[in-house]
Design a protein around this motif. Structure first.
Motif, mmCIF file in Angstrom:
data_model
loop_
_atom_site.group_PDB
_atom_site.id
_atom_site.type_symbol
_atom_site.label_atom_id
_atom_site.label_comp_id
_atom_site.label_asym_id
_atom_site.label_seq_id
_atom_site.Cartn_x
_atom_site.Cartn_y
_atom_site.Cartn_z
ATOM 1 N N THR A 47 0.829 -1.207 0.000
ATOM 2 C CA THR A 47 0.000 0.000 0.000
ATOM 3 C C THR A 47 0.861 1.255 0.000
ATOM 4 O O THR A 47 1.989 1.239 0.502
ATOM 5 C CB THR A 47 -0.949 0.049 1.223
ATOM 6 N N THR A 48 0.263 2.321 -0.547
ATOM 7 C CA THR A 48 0.953 3.618 -0.512
ATOM 8 C C THR A 48 0.515 4.423 0.716
ATOM 9 O O THR A 48 0.983 5.534 0.912
ATOM 10 C CB THR A 48 0.638 4.450 -1.780
ATOM 11 N N ARG A 49 -0.416 3.881 1.504
ATOM 12 C CA ARG A 49 -0.824 4.661 2.679
ATOM 13 C C ARG A 49 0.215 4.499 3.790
ATOM 14 O O ARG A 49 0.946 3.505 3.851
ATOM 15 C CB ARG A 49 -2.240 4.297 3.131
ATOM 16 N N ALA A 50 0.233 5.494 4.684
ATOM 17 C CA ALA A 50 1.213 5.468 5.777
ATOM 18 C C ALA A 50 0.754 4.475 6.838
ATOM 19 O O ALA A 50 -0.449 4.282 7.022
ATOM 20 C CB ALA A 50 1.311 6.864 6.388
ATOM 21 N N PRO A 51 1.714 3.844 7.532
ATOM 22 C CA PRO A 51 1.324 2.929 8.607
ATOM 23 C C PRO A 51 0.589 3.657 9.724
ATOM 24 O O PRO A 51 0.920 4.803 10.039
ATOM 25 C CB PRO A 51 2.655 2.375 9.123
ATOM 26 N N ARG A 52 -0.441 2.994 10.305
ATOM 27 C CA ARG A 52 -1.115 3.566 11.462
ATOM 28 C C ARG A 52 -0.369 3.129 12.715
ATOM 29 O O ARG A 52 0.420 2.170 12.672
ATOM 30 C CB ARG A 52 -2.542 3.041 11.556
ATOM 31 N N ALA A 53 -0.678 3.809 13.811
ATOM 32 C CA ALA A 53 -0.035 3.454 15.079
ATOM 33 C C ALA A 53 -0.228 1.961 15.341
ATOM 34 O O ALA A 53 -1.340 1.448 15.183
ATOM 35 C CB ALA A 53 -0.664 4.266 16.210
ATOM 36 N N GLY A 54 0.848 1.288 15.662
ATOM 37 C CA GLY A 54 0.753 -0.140 15.992
ATOM 38 C C GLY A 54 0.918 -1.061 14.795
ATOM 39 O O GLY A 54 1.108 -2.267 14.961
ATOM 40 N N GLU A 55 0.836 -0.527 13.581
ATOM 41 C CA GLU A 55 0.988 -1.384 12.399
ATOM 42 C C GLU A 55 2.471 -1.609 12.103
ATOM 43 O O GLU A 55 3.294 -0.725 12.341
ATOM 44 C CB GLU A 55 0.306 -0.746 11.185
ATOM 45 N N LYS A 56 2.745 -2.811 11.556
ATOM 46 C CA LYS A 56 4.148 -3.139 11.277
ATOM 47 C C LYS A 56 4.352 -3.444 9.800
ATOM 48 O O LYS A 56 3.547 -4.157 9.191
ATOM 49 C CB LYS A 56 4.554 -4.387 12.082
ATOM 50 N N ASP A 57 5.471 -2.921 9.274
ATOM 51 C CA ASP A 57 5.804 -3.186 7.872
ATOM 52 C C ASP A 57 6.039 -4.686 7.699
ATOM 53 O O ASP A 57 6.739 -5.307 8.499
ATOM 54 C CB ASP A 57 7.081 -2.410 7.505
ATOM 55 N N VAL A 84 -8.019 2.859 -3.383
ATOM 56 C CA VAL A 84 -8.996 2.729 -2.294
ATOM 57 C C VAL A 84 -8.761 3.875 -1.310
ATOM 58 O O VAL A 84 -7.624 4.065 -0.851
ATOM 59 C CB VAL A 84 -8.826 1.379 -1.536
ATOM 60 N N HIS A 85 -9.821 4.600 -0.987
ATOM 61 C CA HIS A 85 -9.719 5.709 -0.021
ATOM 62 C C HIS A 85 -8.506 6.598 -0.273
ATOM 63 O O HIS A 85 -7.699 6.827 0.625
ATOM 64 C CB HIS A 85 -9.602 5.209 1.436
ATOM 65 N N ALA A 86 -8.324 7.045 -1.490
ATOM 66 C CA ALA A 86 -7.260 8.002 -1.844
ATOM 67 C C ALA A 86 -5.849 7.423 -1.783
ATOM 68 O O ALA A 86 -4.858 8.153 -1.883
ATOM 69 C CB ALA A 86 -7.333 9.249 -0.950
ATOM 70 N N ASN A 87 -5.717 6.112 -1.610
ATOM 71 C CA ASN A 87 -4.403 5.467 -1.697
ATOM 72 C C ASN A 87 -4.484 4.301 -2.661
ATOM 73 O O ASN A 87 -5.568 3.967 -3.138
ATOM 74 C CB ASN A 87 -3.969 4.969 -0.313
ATOM 75 N N ARG A 88 -3.319 3.687 -2.941
ATOM 76 C CA ARG A 88 -3.340 2.500 -3.789
ATOM 77 C C ARG A 88 -2.964 1.281 -2.957
ATOM 78 O O ARG A 88 -2.106 1.365 -2.072
ATOM 79 C CB ARG A 88 -2.380 2.664 -4.977
ATOM 80 N N TYR A 89 -3.633 0.165 -3.271
ATOM 81 C CA TYR A 89 -3.405 -1.092 -2.562
ATOM 82 C C TYR A 89 -3.288 -2.197 -3.613
ATOM 83 O O TYR A 89 -4.024 -2.178 -4.599
ATOM 84 C CB TYR A 89 -4.597 -1.450 -1.666
#
Ligand code: ADP
Ligand code: 5GP
Length: 229
Positions: A47-57, A84-89
């Motif tokens: 995904t091109t979206r930024a990680p949310r708190a607690g998410e791991k690459d 999806v929602h302004a990002n790509r997945y």
């Protein structure tokens, strides 16, 4: 692997609005199905979206820049991808194909655009099964998104608008619809669809035929000797 289930790697797709409960249900069902011999590998999307708190690459997603994502598209590295929602997945081929070839079962959490791309792929469609998961109401969906606490008001509004699109766009090609009202009941339903696919007659019969073929060959090669009595 239990001998009840055909050995062909199968692609399971779970779609549905953000907040419908896909992550919760996939986790639950993954753990329960292992007990009866079905191991589902979760495919980690890019995904091109930024990680949310607690998410791991590498665990929740592979987080990549828009440039990297575009390069992957150009190199034909995606099985499917969507805005999806302004990002790509996207689901990378590298994540999924070898597992299917090796007879492993893979589960995807992707949106309706991705599910449609797989439904239109003549190679993947026969070995895939898709479920559309929906909350009991849009009010319940909004409530779940708020309780989850991961999205801003603006993001929640965007997700509710997308949920309406998903209903009208997705209704034609999903194999099953599950309403996630009571969690345990929804988990039973999701398990039932997965088990049904793993017992599907044509694939299962082909698997038995291959087994019989192998047995015959081995008998002819003298590797199987008749037991006494
Ligand atoms: P998704 O992966 O579809 O975006 P999540 O699995 O993150 O959704 O679920 C969204 C929120 O709703 C989470 O806080 C989760 O605990 C909650 N939730 C999931 N299923 C139910 C249910 N059946 N009843 C009430 N809350 C639920
Ligand atoms: P989130 O940003 O909340 O994790 O996910 C947003 C949406 O993107 C979810 O509906 C999820 O199903 C979808 N999604 C996640 N990965 C993929 C993917 O690889 N392909 C597609 N088409 N959708 C995805």
């Amino acid at each position: 692997m239990s001998s009840n289930f055909h050995p062909d790697g199968t692609l399971f797709i779970v779609s549905g609005p953000s907040g419908a409960g896909k992550t919760t249900l996939i986790d639950k069902v993954q753990a329960q199905l292992k007990d009866i011999g079905i191991r589902l590998y979760f495919s980690v999307s890019h995904t091109t979206r930024a990680p949310r708190a607690g998410e791991k690459d590498g665990v929740n997603y592979h987080y990549v820049s828009p440039e990297e994502f575009s390069q992957m598209i150009e190199r034909g590295e995606f099985l499917e991808w969507a805005h999806v929602h302004a990002n790509r997945y996207g689901t990378s081929k590298a994540e999924v194909k070898w597992r299917l070839e090796a007879g492993q079962d893979v589960i995807l959490d992707i949106d309706y655009q991705g599910a449609r791309q797989i439904a239109q792929d003549p190679e993947l469609e026969p070995r895939s099964m898709s479920v559309f998961l929906f909350p009991p109401s849009l009010e319940a969906l909004e409530q779940r998104l708020r309780v989850r606490g991961l999205n801003t008001d603006g993001e929640i509004e965007l997700r509710l608008r997308k949920a309406m699109d998903e209903i009208s766009e997705g209704k034609d090609f999903y194999k099953y619809v599950i309403i996630n009202d009571h969690l345990d009941a929804a988990a039973e339903c999701l398990k039932a669809t997965i088990i049904a696919k793993k017992l599907q007659t044509k694939t299962a019969l082909e698997a038995i035929a291959r087994m019989a073929e192998r047995f015959k060959e081995e008998q002819q090669n003298g590797r199987i000797t008749r037991g006494r009595g």
